[in-house]
Design a protein around this motif. Sequence first.
Motif, PDB file in Angstrom:
ATOM      1  N   ASP A   1      26.486  57.931 -12.654  1.00 47.61           N
ATOM      2  CA  ASP A   1      27.073  57.834 -12.271  1.00 47.61           C
ATOM      3  C   ASP A   1      28.121  56.407 -12.440  1.00 47.61           C
ATOM      4  OD1 ASP A   1      26.477  59.404  -9.916  1.00 47.61           O
ATOM      5  OD2 ASP A   1      24.898  57.678  -9.938  1.00 47.61           O
ATOM      6  N   GLU A   2      27.618  55.766 -14.245  1.00 45.46           N
ATOM      7  CA  GLU A   2      28.824  54.999 -14.362  1.00 45.46           C
ATOM      8  C   GLU A   2      28.975  55.480 -15.985  1.00 45.46           C
ATOM      9  OE1 GLU A   2      26.452  50.929 -14.140  1.00 45.46           O
ATOM     10  OE2 GLU A   2      24.742  52.197 -15.063  1.00 45.46           O
ATOM     11  N   SER A   3      30.052  56.339 -15.454  1.00 45.53           N
ATOM     12  CA  SER A   3      30.905  57.332 -16.418  1.00 45.53           C
ATOM     13  C   SER A   3      32.783  56.181 -16.626  1.00 45.53           C
ATOM     14  CB  SER A   3      31.242  58.221 -16.369  1.00 45.53           C
ATOM     15  OG  SER A   3      29.870  59.334 -16.801  1.00 45.53           O
ATOM     16  N   HIS A   4      32.759  55.465 -17.499  1.00 44.54           N
ATOM     17  CA  HIS A   4      34.284  55.212 -17.580  1.00 44.54           C
ATOM     18  C   HIS A   4      35.705  55.769 -18.600  1.00 44.54           C
ATOM     19  CE1 HIS A   4      31.420  52.164 -15.762  1.00 44.54           C
ATOM     20  NE2 HIS A   4      31.112  52.406 -16.522  1.00 44.54           N
ATOM     21  N   VAL A   5      36.569  55.064 -18.557  1.00 43.94           N
ATOM     22  CA  VAL A   5      37.760  55.592 -19.582  1.00 43.94           C
ATOM     23  C   VAL A   5      38.107  53.907 -19.810  1.00 43.94           C
ATOM     24  CG1 VAL A   5      39.626  56.556 -20.228  1.00 43.94           C
ATOM     25  CG2 VAL A   5      38.100  57.557 -19.223  1.00 43.94           C
ATOM     26  N   ILE A   6      37.862  53.569 -20.698  1.00 49.13           N
ATOM     27  CA  ILE A   6      38.506  52.178 -21.668  1.00 49.13           C
ATOM     28  C   ILE A   6      40.383  52.367 -21.534  1.00 49.13           C
ATOM     29  CG2 ILE A   6      37.978  50.156 -22.934  1.00 49.13           C
ATOM     30  CD1 ILE A   6      35.755  50.187 -19.998  1.00 49.13           C
ATOM     31  N   ILE A   7      40.934  50.941 -21.539  1.00 50.24           N
ATOM     32  CA  ILE A   7      41.864  51.099 -21.752  1.00 50.24           C
ATOM     33  C   ILE A   7      42.562  50.107 -22.627  1.00 50.24           C
ATOM     34  CG2 ILE A   7      44.049  51.223 -22.068  1.00 50.24           C
ATOM     35  CD1 ILE A   7      43.843  52.814 -18.782  1.00 50.24           C
TER      36      ILE A   7
ATOM     37  N   LYS B   1      40.976  64.147 -12.617  1.00 49.10           N
ATOM     38  CA  LYS B   1      40.260  63.721 -11.945  1.00 49.10           C
ATOM     39  C   LYS B   1      40.135  62.067 -11.339  1.00 49.10           C
ATOM     40  CE  LYS B   1      35.580  62.823 -11.328  1.00 49.10           C
ATOM     41  NZ  LYS B   1      33.967  63.300 -10.636  1.00 49.10           N
ATOM     42  N   PRO B   2      39.839  61.783 -10.018  1.00 51.55           N
ATOM     43  CA  PRO B   2      40.225  60.210  -9.458  1.00 51.55           C
ATOM     44  C   PRO B   2      39.131  59.735 -10.083  1.00 51.55           C
ATOM     45  CG  PRO B   2      40.903  61.889  -7.936  1.00 51.55           C
ATOM     46  CD  PRO B   2      40.271  63.059  -8.596  1.00 51.55           C
ATOM     47  N   PHE B   3      39.380  58.307 -10.705  1.00 52.72           N
ATOM     48  CA  PHE B   3      38.835  57.735 -10.483  1.00 52.72           C
ATOM     49  C   PHE B   3      38.296  56.799  -9.299  1.00 52.72           C
ATOM     50  CE2 PHE B   3      41.914  54.253 -11.099  1.00 52.72           C
ATOM     51  CZ  PHE B   3      43.058  55.342 -11.547  1.00 52.72           C
ATOM     52  N   THR B   4      36.674  56.052  -8.908  1.00 53.83           N
ATOM     53  CA  THR B   4      36.699  56.001  -7.536  1.00 53.83           C
ATOM     54  C   THR B   4      36.807  55.024  -7.613  1.00 53.83           C
ATOM     55  OG1 THR B   4      34.333  55.681  -8.868  1.00 53.83           O
ATOM     56  CG2 THR B   4      34.720  57.324  -7.631  1.00 53.83           C
ATOM     57  N   SER B   5      36.810  53.577  -9.062  1.00 57.38           N
ATOM     58  CA  SER B   5      37.008  52.466  -8.639  1.00 57.38           C
ATOM     59  C   SER B   5      38.037  51.680  -9.973  1.00 57.38           C
ATOM     60  CB  SER B   5      35.657  51.485  -8.545  1.00 57.38           C
ATOM     61  OG  SER B   5      34.556  51.846  -9.318  1.00 57.38           O
ATOM     62  N   SER B   6      38.148  50.682 -10.287  1.00 55.66           N
ATOM     63  CA  SER B   6      38.812  50.052 -11.123  1.00 55.66           C
ATOM     64  C   SER B   6      38.178  48.593 -12.061  1.00 55.66           C
ATOM     65  CB  SER B   6      40.664  50.727 -11.532  1.00 55.66           C
ATOM     66  OG  SER B   6      41.139  49.937 -10.747  1.00 55.66           O
ATOM     67  N   VAL B   7      38.676  48.181 -13.407  1.00 54.43           N
ATOM     68  CA  VAL B   7      38.099  47.160 -13.030  1.00 54.43           C
ATOM     69  C   VAL B   7      39.583  46.915 -13.855  1.00 54.43           C
ATOM     70  CG1 VAL B   7      37.100  45.324 -13.731  1.00 54.43           C
ATOM     71  CG2 VAL B   7      35.750  46.852 -13.076  1.00 54.43           C
TER      72      VAL B   7
ATOM     73  N   ALA C   1      38.577  49.998 -17.327  1.00 52.90           N
ATOM     74  CA  ALA C   1      37.874  50.837 -17.412  1.00 52.90           C
ATOM     75  C   ALA C   1      37.942  51.283 -16.034  1.00 52.90           C
ATOM     76  CB  ALA C   1      36.946  49.684 -17.156  1.00 52.90           C
ATOM     77  N   LEU C   2      38.366  52.182 -16.245  1.00 49.35           N
ATOM     78  CA  LEU C   2      38.721  53.545 -14.569  1.00 49.35           C
ATOM     79  C   LEU C   2      37.360  54.137 -14.711  1.00 49.35           C
ATOM     80  CD1 LEU C   2      41.658  52.466 -14.422  1.00 49.35           C
ATOM     81  CD2 LEU C   2      41.127  53.209 -16.530  1.00 49.35           C
ATOM     82  N   ASN C   3      36.723  53.977 -13.503  1.00 54.71           N
ATOM     83  CA  ASN C   3      35.094  54.490 -13.337  1.00 54.71           C
ATOM     84  C   ASN C   3      35.281  55.478 -12.288  1.00 54.71           C
ATOM     85  OD1 ASN C   3      34.721  51.950 -14.694  1.00 54.71           O
ATOM     86  ND2 ASN C   3      34.921  50.695 -12.379  1.00 54.71           N
ATOM     87  N   PHE C   4      34.268  56.885 -13.281  1.00 54.90           N
ATOM     88  CA  PHE C   4      33.993  57.919 -12.371  1.00 54.90           C
ATOM     89  C   PHE C   4      32.637  58.165 -12.146  1.00 54.90           C
ATOM     90  CE2 PHE C   4      37.258  57.851 -15.152  1.00 54.90           C
ATOM     91  CZ  PHE C   4      38.977  58.417 -15.128  1.00 54.90           C
ATOM     92  N   SER C   5      32.315  59.356 -11.258  1.00 51.75           N
ATOM     93  CA  SER C   5      30.890  59.565 -11.023  1.00 51.75           C
ATOM     94  C   SER C   5      30.695  60.897 -11.421  1.00 51.75           C
ATOM     95  CB  SER C   5      30.318  59.327  -9.985  1.00 51.75           C
ATOM     96  OG  SER C   5      29.199  59.985 -10.130  1.00 51.75           O
ATOM     97  N   THR C   6      30.328  61.444 -13.211  1.00 52.94           N
ATOM     98  CA  THR C   6      30.661  62.504 -13.523  1.00 52.94           C
ATOM     99  C   THR C   6      29.210  63.412 -13.570  1.00 52.94           C
ATOM    100  OG1 THR C   6      29.996  61.600 -15.564  1.00 52.94           O
ATOM    101  CG2 THR C   6      32.149  61.559 -15.184  1.00 52.94           C
ATOM    102  N   LYS C   7      29.369  64.938 -12.970  1.00 49.43           N
ATOM    103  CA  LYS C   7      28.469  65.944 -13.532  1.00 49.43           C
ATOM    104  C   LYS C   7      28.221  66.069 -15.252  1.00 49.43           C
ATOM    105  CE  LYS C   7      30.059  67.416  -9.364  1.00 49.43           C
ATOM    106  NZ  LYS C   7      31.118  68.729  -9.219  1.00 49.43           N
TER     107      LYS C   7
END
Lengths: 765, 765
Positions: free
Chosen positions: B172-178, B231-237, B259-265
């Motif tokens: 539930d805490e997957s991210h892509v950092i830029i 995939k849409p990110f659910t939130s961002s920081v 940080a772009l945040n995702f929930s991933t399977k």
Amino acid sequence: MKKLLSIGFVCLCPIVFAQKKPSPGNLVQYVNPFIGTGAVDKNSLSGSNFPGSTVPFGFVQLSPDTREAPDDPASGYDYNDKTIIGFSHTHLSGTGVADLFDVLMMPTTGAINLAPGSADKPGSGYSSAFSHKEETARPGYYQVMLKDYNINAELTSTSHVGLHRYTFPKSDESHVIIDMDHSLDKKRGYWSCKIVSAQIRVIDDHTVEGYRVLSGWAKLRKIYFHAEFSKPFTSSVLASGSRRYPDLSIINGTNLKAALNFSTKDKEQVLVKVGLSPVSTENARMNIKAELPGWDFDNTSTQSSLQWEHELAKIKIEGTLEQKQIFYTGMYHAFTQPNNLADVNGDYQATDLTIANAPDKTHYSTFSLWDTYRAAHPLYTLIQPEKTAGFINSMMRQYDTYGYLPIWQLWGDENYCMIGNHAIPVIVDAALKDIKGFNQEKAYEAVKGSSITDHPGSPFTTWEKYQYIPEDIESQSVSVTLEMAYDDWCVAQLAKKLDKTEDYDRFMKRSEYYRNLYNTKTGFFQAKKKDGNWQEPFDALAYGGNGGSPYTEGNAWQYFWYVPQNVSGLIDLVGGNTAFNQKLDLFFSTKDKPGEVNGNASGFIGQYAHGNEPSHHVAYLYDYAGQPWKTQMYVAKVLNELYNNSSSGYSGNEDCGQMSSWYIFSAMGFYPVNPANGVYAIGSPILKNAQINLGDGTVFTVDVKNAGKQNAYIQSVKLNGKSYTKTYITQNDITGGGKLEFVMGSKPNKNWGVKPTDAPLAWGY
Amino acid sequence: MKKLLSIGFVCLCPIVFAQKKPSPGNLVQYVNPFIGTGAVDKNSLSGSNFPGSTVPFGFVQLSPDTREAPDDPASGYDYNDKTIIGFSHTHLSGTGVADLFDVLMMPTTGAINLAPGSADKPGSGYSSAFSHKEETARPGYYQVMLKDYNINAELTSTSHVGLHRYTFPKSDESHVIIDMDHSLDKKRGYWSCKIVSAQIRVIDDHTVEGYRVLSGWAKLRKIYFHAEFSKPFTSSVLASGSRRYPDLSIINGTNLKAALNFSTKDKEQVLVKVGLSPVSTENARMNIKAELPGWDFDNTSTQSSLQWEHELAKIKIEGTLEQKQIFYTGMYHAFTQPNNLADVNGDYQATDLTIANAPDKTHYSTFSLWDTYRAAHPLYTLIQPEKTAGFINSMMRQYDTYGYLPIWQLWGDENYCMIGNHAIPVIVDAALKDIKGFNQEKAYEAVKGSSITDHPGSPFTTWEKYQYIPEDIESQSVSVTLEMAYDDWCVAQLAKKLDKTEDYDRFMKRSEYYRNLYNTKTGFFQAKKKDGNWQEPFDALAYGGNGGSPYTEGNAWQYFWYVPQNVSGLIDLVGGNTAFNQKLDLFFSTKDKPGEVNGNASGFIGQYAHGNEPSHHVAYLYDYAGQPWKTQMYVAKVLNELYNNSSSGYSGNEDCGQMSSWYIFSAMGFYPVNPANGVYAIGSPILKNAQINLGDGTVFTVDVKNAGKQNAYIQSVKLNGKSYTKTYITQNDITGGGKLEFVMGSKPNKNWGVKPTDAPLAWGY
């Protein structure tokens, strides 16, 4: 600062103020570009204005610099200096921080000297001694005799082109120096000023081009130039640092200079025209071709002067010679910026540092908004409505590329100087006044977006969470809280106009957050921590600096009055009109503590500091609490004692037209206490007569009987022939045309205007 | 350096070199992007190559960085590191100085960590440990398992777009950092690196844009990006410095991260495509639309690979697997740059920092000319003639805007690294070889202009006045004198071709100025002062650094051989062939002095240092003095001992293709000692066969009997079936097509090729 106050303005520097046969009715004759160019002494604040040539809202400000690395005054010219370093093409007028100074030129004779010289060492480098006795300035014209070289230098300009006319003596060693290294102080790392890249290219024996790219107060500026000489030079020297390259055709580097060499007969004139562009040398050429294809110096100067005449004629006044000089120089300073930074084809550098194109060929910048939203922009809405739309469209371009409106925009670039988001009152005011030429829905989007998007100095998440700014989260918290609340009120007003009820409620609620920092125990707005406790100890006289804690360039006394959106609410906070008036009395009489005054505060009357903006509306607040004669007394005192027609004519930095706009409004008898509610509090008119030409033949006239220094007090008022007892007039009163008549006297009429002004409701919200 | 030499290349790091089912005849299978990515140990030089994805001459080089503030190796990736900081989109390949590293992305899981982490502290910040066992690289594809997060990261790219495929674990805490702050080391002020301005803007739940403008080794770079997520990110920081702003839509500053945040399977793939532009985010979007509108990672990777296959197929070789790997990785490195810095519509940032447009949609930069003029550019003339014209047109644009041709051009910007004006041999070589696609008269104007216009490091006025460079006027004077003389010879050759006899005479005269620094007493080129006296003391082994005195990254021994324009003249200087050969023998056998070797010299055989360019032609000089078997011996030794297929496969920085091009030529048996006279000295072929496809079906074949490590020596040669005894072939021999046949053996045939090569005359000048 105290010294400035105690000296008053007794020690006035003599001003040489030559005019070429002013024609009757000519208003430019009253403009004295030396006003504001010097401080009374070294420890005082200068108006920080420059005396050189510019056209209204022009790109180029061609003016002498008296400092080799300008810093203070920020205009580059100090009337108290004895040395001219050279003539650079871009300047700020009235700011507290220096920048620009691009493409310096200096005519010399004798051995080539490429060192810039020093203000402290007359005769050093390529600089020259000069005397105010041999110096002239008027709109569109500047002249100085360069004593060291016996060269008479004259300057004029169009919007994008500077035109120099140098009258040389007989010499085989006559030169024009170009200094591309001249900038704010790099040695001291001032604003990390650094020249990233520069070039000088000798195209042929009468043409030079080049550019410099540099960081400074503006994060990144590019200045390309194309210069043409009326006489071929016989040789040239390019230099990089200490290395000289005779007859080299091009040089790149960071510390570049050039000498173009001539053999001149006695009194031979060499003209140089210099086109500037923020985009390319090609555009700089294009700008010259469009604006100054020929070589007629006198006609160029006349055309520049005519442009000023056109702008100045928007208000015609009667009064003393000194009043006219202060008033029209004020208008001159108010219209010196914002500057159109677009090339004649509309190319400009956007806030995201891309090159963009403005369809209307204008992109305005130099928005010193913390200063100018107070009175300069309201003035523009009256007599510069088209420019106002241009300013707003330009600011909205920053919203598009940057996500929020300008705070302090320099050369198209946000520098975050000062606090608040005072593009908002500017835009809202114009929208409420129905200024044409910009999209109000888009403007609202920008205004709202800039009020909810966290950005430097604007922590809106914190704002909505705590309903004040905790000092332990963000410094300057009291000032930021107060100014944010005001901006929020402005957002709410435009929301209401555009039927966005939910937003209206949200922002009206935020506009009352100032209350959360009011300490009933002390009677001041004070810094609170995030835990809800007051920051201790508290001293109402203690000053915060620029960026200081918790007041911005002021103290608790000066910031107490900052609730322009709800003065009656503020009055209620302190317990009603009597307590409020007593607090005002104390404000104007409490002596400041020696040695602790912030450098930006000056022009004191008690704690009132006319030299900086937080005080500007305060004298008008007696109007709101039933003692308008005290407003009249203090406004008249400021008008008569804290402005004059000398080089030290302002009691602090002129601040891009704000200090002047205060005078322009106040001298006519009214002032926008809340700059976005279309209400002008009535003060003490000092002019005999003023006619504001609002376009389409509509004129609003102010007529004053018994105007004079001893007659500060209003005896009676008529509006359009009818007796008038309100202490304010509205925008509609003015823009509808009409006549406001004052009868003045030497003693207060305590029966006039005693019903307290209810300003927030006046505009009909 | 000594350590490197003594260790040789015994301690080779294991390379994981996975391939997806290589098809027969597939050449990309031989490319190992890890070659050159690491040094043998911390004190050795790395090839400074990167293992990530790029297309030939592409804008984007999407590659992992193992350092948080890359410096050394300049590629950002050190094979000896254990930590991946993230994947940034632009890299230099093989340089000695770092820059670029734009728009770093890193997938993570767990609590958001926006600190970059450190190579020295595995697990710190957002970095991750990795293992070469779970890392793959091939042209157009890079993969690594990020151990800390159990994320498999795969990268591919088109010219302007990087495509990332991250396979996440269930979280539930997957991210892509830029990270827009990732750059060369700012803390240490490395090249005064400073981020002037940056922005990150969240456009919607699957789109992010932004830019950064920064100074570094390139004076000013702008990088705009547009990133789309599959995939849409659910939130961002968004973050500026240490401050985080959840769900903020835009942020401006200098130290920005997101940080772009995702929930991933489990095993869910999230793709990110990132378009870059040096001009605007609008152009970045346009570049994506043009090159990568869809989301097919595998096909994108295949297309990238096919582009490489097309380029590699220009030379087909037979040899050992290791030879093929070194050879094709060499071609891969040689074609990684120069990079097309123009957007797909041709927009680019010119050297004068204006935005310009290239009609042919290409503007090449990354010209490490001091390295690449020697063999990389001659290689391009053979198998990249169209690109060669593009390179020259791009370099000539610098002449137009800057007044002289590039010395070291990075991101379109001149950085004056190294010495000489070696765009000149590149352009002259191409002109003499009649490469089509550029204007030879205009090229001559640029070549001559760059040879008479004083500019940094190129004091031509001094050059013509003293006829050498006095060390007390300009440092590195011996190296500059020698290299300037060579460039002058090149100018003369093009002048001759274009019938400019006067210029020919002038520059031929200048091309012999090297003689003025030859000290007959010592037998070396030595520094002379402007008074004509030698600089004392002299030590032939003493090293100058980069910018050092008086030899550039070398010593008197290494620079002695730098008269490629007149080797016979050099031979005469030392007293003839015998003395010359003895001097060569001494060169290859004199041990270097411990502890005084310049950091850029490595790969030693005596004083010969294959790790840096000044030595590159020296082994071939025996050809010119009648002892070609020694050329063969040393060339074979370098080929076999100073190249390998490991991460430390180069004996010094790969230098933008030069180190590889030396191998490519030499492995086929010949090398351009004078890179602009169309002559290739014959060395020692190590491949069994090579076919150079010159276009239009023309093939030049090299066939080698008895190729093998023990058979370094030429026994006999045939050209087009006829016995051939010259120790060189010419450009025409190659471009006409034909066959060069070698018979090799384990012992020298001292009867073959003993007539000394008279190179300067070979091209028919």
